[in-house]
Design a protein around this motif. Structure first.
Motif, PDB file in Angstrom:
ATOM      1  N   GLY A 140       0.970  -1.215   0.179  1.00 24.24           N
ATOM      2  CA  GLY A 140      -0.727   0.060  -0.379  1.00 24.24           C
ATOM      3  C   GLY A 140       0.982   1.753  -0.036  1.00 24.24           C
ATOM      4  N   ASP A 141       2.360   1.086   0.474  1.00 23.08           N
ATOM      5  CA  ASP A 141       2.816   2.209   0.565  1.00 23.08           C
ATOM      6  C   ASP A 141       3.400   3.079  -0.875  1.00 23.08           C
ATOM      7  OD1 ASP A 141       4.493  -0.066   0.824  1.00 23.08           O
ATOM      8  OD2 ASP A 141       6.054   1.619   1.341  1.00 23.08           O
ATOM      9  N   HIS A 142       3.499   1.755  -2.445  1.00 27.68           N
ATOM     10  CA  HIS A 142       3.837   2.180  -3.044  1.00 27.68           C
ATOM     11  C   HIS A 142       2.029   2.946  -3.652  1.00 27.68           C
ATOM     12  CE1 HIS A 142       7.659   0.723  -2.436  1.00 27.68           C
ATOM     13  NE2 HIS A 142       7.434   0.484  -1.636  1.00 27.68           N
ATOM     14  N   TRP A 143       1.098   2.754  -3.493  1.00 29.61           N
ATOM     15  CA  TRP A 143       0.077   3.398  -4.505  1.00 29.61           C
ATOM     16  C   TRP A 143      -0.903   4.399  -3.700  1.00 29.61           C
ATOM     17  CZ3 TRP A 143      -3.823   1.323  -2.155  1.00 29.61           C
ATOM     18  CH2 TRP A 143      -3.956   0.033  -1.337  1.00 29.61           C
ATOM     19  N   GLN A 144      -0.327   4.636  -2.750  1.00 31.22           N
ATOM     20  CA  GLN A 144      -1.172   5.525  -2.150  1.00 31.22           C
ATOM     21  C   GLN A 144      -2.076   7.389  -2.742  1.00 31.22           C
ATOM     22  OE1 GLN A 144      -2.875   4.529   1.310  1.00 31.22           O
ATOM     23  NE2 GLN A 144      -2.164   3.643   0.762  1.00 31.22           N
ATOM     24  N   ALA A 145      -1.067   7.472  -3.660  1.00 33.95           N
ATOM     25  CA  ALA A 145      -1.338   8.392  -4.787  1.00 33.95           C
ATOM     26  C   ALA A 145      -1.770   8.291  -6.036  1.00 33.95           C
ATOM     27  CB  ALA A 145      -0.152   9.760  -4.274  1.00 33.95           C
ATOM     28  N   LEU A 146      -1.910   6.778  -6.491  1.00 36.80           N
ATOM     29  CA  LEU A 146      -2.368   6.562  -7.667  1.00 36.80           C
ATOM     30  C   LEU A 146      -3.371   6.566  -8.167  1.00 36.80           C
ATOM     31  CD1 LEU A 146      -1.050   4.863 -10.016  1.00 36.80           C
ATOM     32  CD2 LEU A 146      -1.707   2.433  -8.797  1.00 36.80           C
ATOM     33  N   GLN A 147      -4.544   6.773  -7.672  1.00 35.59           N
ATOM     34  CA  GLN A 147      -5.689   7.135  -8.282  1.00 35.59           C
ATOM     35  C   GLN A 147      -5.886   8.874  -8.454  1.00 35.59           C
ATOM     36  OE1 GLN A 147      -8.222   5.518  -8.602  1.00 35.59           O
ATOM     37  NE2 GLN A 147      -9.412   5.996  -9.780  1.00 35.59           N
ATOM     38  N   GLU A 148      -5.753   9.690  -6.958  1.00 38.07           N
ATOM     39  CA  GLU A 148      -5.712  11.179  -7.876  1.00 38.07           C
ATOM     40  C   GLU A 148      -4.477  11.440  -9.081  1.00 38.07           C
ATOM     41  OE1 GLU A 148      -5.181  13.441  -4.025  1.00 38.07           O
ATOM     42  OE2 GLU A 148      -5.839  11.515  -3.148  1.00 38.07           O
ATOM     43  N   VAL A 149      -3.386  10.574  -8.347  1.00 40.97           N
ATOM     44  CA  VAL A 149      -2.695  11.016 -10.081  1.00 40.97           C
ATOM     45  C   VAL A 149      -2.736  10.710 -11.318  1.00 40.97           C
ATOM     46  CG1 VAL A 149      -0.528  10.203 -11.295  1.00 40.97           C
ATOM     47  CG2 VAL A 149      -0.229  10.987  -8.736  1.00 40.97           C
ATOM     48  N   VAL A 150      -3.701   9.515 -11.636  1.00 40.16           N
ATOM     49  CA  VAL A 150      -4.184   9.093 -12.937  1.00 40.16           C
ATOM     50  C   VAL A 150      -5.284   9.773 -13.062  1.00 40.16           C
ATOM     51  CG1 VAL A 150      -5.796   6.557 -13.317  1.00 40.16           C
ATOM     52  CG2 VAL A 150      -3.207   6.574 -12.000  1.00 40.16           C
ATOM     53  N   GLU A 151      -6.072  10.137 -12.174  1.00 38.68           N
ATOM     54  CA  GLU A 151      -7.702  11.173 -12.219  1.00 38.68           C
ATOM     55  C   GLU A 151      -7.153  12.471 -12.771  1.00 38.68           C
ATOM     56  OE1 GLU A 151      -9.884  11.070  -8.707  1.00 38.68           O
ATOM     57  OE2 GLU A 151     -10.621   8.636  -9.502  1.00 38.68           O
ATOM     58  N   ALA A 152      -6.216  12.709 -12.358  1.00 32.29           N
ATOM     59  CA  ALA A 152      -5.739  14.298 -13.083  1.00 32.29           C
ATOM     60  C   ALA A 152      -4.502  14.155 -14.342  1.00 32.29           C
ATOM     61  CB  ALA A 152      -4.556  14.493 -12.006  1.00 32.29           C
ATOM     62  N   THR A 153      -4.066  13.046 -14.702  1.00 27.03           N
ATOM     63  CA  THR A 153      -3.538  12.938 -15.876  1.00 27.03           C
ATOM     64  C   THR A 153      -4.146  12.096 -17.093  1.00 27.03           C
ATOM     65  OG1 THR A 153      -2.165  11.026 -14.980  1.00 27.03           O
ATOM     66  CG2 THR A 153      -1.148  13.498 -14.245  1.00 27.03           C
ATOM     67  N   GLY A 154      -4.323  10.924 -16.694  1.00 28.66           N
ATOM     68  CA  GLY A 154      -5.246  10.488 -17.421  1.00 28.66           C
ATOM     69  C   GLY A 154      -3.851   9.319 -18.214  1.00 28.66           C
ATOM     70  N   ALA A 155      -3.316   8.844 -17.324  1.00 25.29           N
ATOM     71  CA  ALA A 155      -2.616   7.807 -17.490  1.00 25.29           C
ATOM     72  C   ALA A 155      -2.173   6.359 -17.337  1.00 25.29           C
ATOM     73  CB  ALA A 155      -0.818   8.130 -16.569  1.00 25.29           C
ATOM     74  N   ARG A 156      -2.101   6.077 -18.204  1.00 25.68           N
ATOM     75  CA  ARG A 156      -2.014   4.215 -18.675  1.00 25.68           C
ATOM     76  C   ARG A 156      -1.583   3.467 -17.074  1.00 25.68           C
ATOM     77  NH1 ARG A 156      -3.883   1.678 -22.484  1.00 25.68           N
ATOM     78  NH2 ARG A 156      -2.284  -0.429 -22.557  1.00 25.68           N
ATOM     79  N   THR A 157      -1.736   2.904 -16.259  1.00 23.37           N
ATOM     80  CA  THR A 157      -1.645   1.922 -15.141  1.00 23.37           C
ATOM     81  C   THR A 157      -0.672   0.886 -15.902  1.00 23.37           C
ATOM     82  OG1 THR A 157      -3.395   0.715 -14.760  1.00 23.37           O
ATOM     83  CG2 THR A 157      -3.305   3.444 -13.422  1.00 23.37           C
TER      84      THR A 157
END
Length: 222
Positions: free
Chosen positions: A77-94
Motif C-alpha cells: 500500500g505504501d507504493h500506491w497511495q497517490a495512484l488514484q489521484e495521479v491517474v485521475e489528474a493525468t489520464g495516465a495508463r497504469t
C-alpha cells in the motif's frame, strides 16, 4: 550539480541527467518512499514509477506536460497511495506486475510479465519479475545505449533490492530463497557492476557495491 540520489521528505527532487533520459527522484511520507519521474529528452514524454503518496508533490513534479504512464513496482500500500489521484489528474495508463494486480485497488491497464517492455517516447524499460517480497514485484531496467563512461544500465528495484540486501521477506525462508535467487539471476546475473540501482526507499547504490555481499546475505537469511 552531481546526482547523489539522497532525497528527503519535503525536500527537492534530485535529478539524474542522462543523454536520452532525465530521472527525477523525490521522497514522500510517511514511509519515506521514493517516486521516480522519467522524462524522454527527445520527446518530453514522461512516465512515473510508484505514485507512492503525497499526490500534490507528485503533480508538482510531473508539471504541465503530464505523464503517459504510471508503473507500480508492487502491491504494498505504501507504493500506491497517490495512484488514484495521479491517474485521475493525468489520464495516465497504469502498469503493474501480473501477479500483483489483484492487490492494487486501482485498475491496472497493462499487466506486466517478466521480459515485457514499457515504452514512452524513445525510451524502453524492460521488466524483471522478482518473486519473494510480493508475488508480482517488478524491477525496471533502462539500458542506456550510449556506451562508457555514462552508458551503463539503470534499474529501478522497488523493494526487492536495497543498499545492503534484498527486500523484506518477513522471516519466510521460502520467500527469501525465491527473492535472492531471482535478484541474483535476473539482476546481478545479467547486468554489469556499473548498473545504478534506484530502490523504493532510501539511498541509491550500484550492483558493483552490492555484488561482493551476495553470499553473506544468503548466509544470514535476510
Amino acid at each position: 550539480m552531481t546526482y547523489s540520489g539522497a532525497v528527503k521528505v519535503g525536500g527537492p527532487a534530485d535529478v539524474h541527467e542522462l543523454q536520452d533520459l532525465m530521472i527525477s527522484k523525490v521522497a514522500v511520507g510517511p514511509m519515506d518512499n521514493n517516486a521516480y519521474l522519467l522524462r524522454c529528452r527527445a520527446t518530453d514524454q514522461q512516465l512515473l514509477i510508484d505514485a507512492a503518496n503525497e499526490p500534490e508533490t507528485l503533480r508538482h513534479l510531473i508539471g504541465e506536460d503530464g505523464i503517459g504512464a504510471v508503473v507500480t513496482t508492487h502491491r504494498h500500500g505504501d507504493h500506491w497511495q497517490a495512484l488514484q489521484e495521479v491517474v485521475e489528474a493525468t489520464g495516465a495508463r497504469t502498469y503493474a506486475g501480473r501477479e500483483d494486480v489483484e492487490g492494487i485497488p486501482v485498475a491496472t491497464d497493462v499487466a506486466v510479465a517478466d521480459g515485457d517492455t514499457i515504452e514512452f517516447g524513445r525510451i524502453t524499460l524492460t521488466a524483471r519479475h522478482l518473486v519473494g517480497h510480493t508475488p508480482g514485484s517488478i524491477a525496471l531496467v533502462y539500458d542506456d545505449p550510449h556506451g562508457h563512461p555514462h552508458g551503463h544500465p539503470h534499474v529501478f528495484t522497488g523493494d526487492c533490492l536495497f543498499p545492503g540486501g534484498v527486500g523484506n521477506t518477513w522471516k519466510d525462508p521460502e520467500a527469501f530463497a525465491s527473492l535472492i535467487d531471482d535478484v541474483e539471476t535476473k539482476i546481478f546475473g545479467t547486468l554489469p557492476d556499473e548498473t545504478w540501482v534506484y530502490p523504493g526507499h532510501g539511498g541509491d547504490t550500484t550492483l558493483g557495491a552490492e555484488r561482493p555481499h551476495l553470499q553473506e546475505w544468503r548466509e544470514r537469511g535476510w
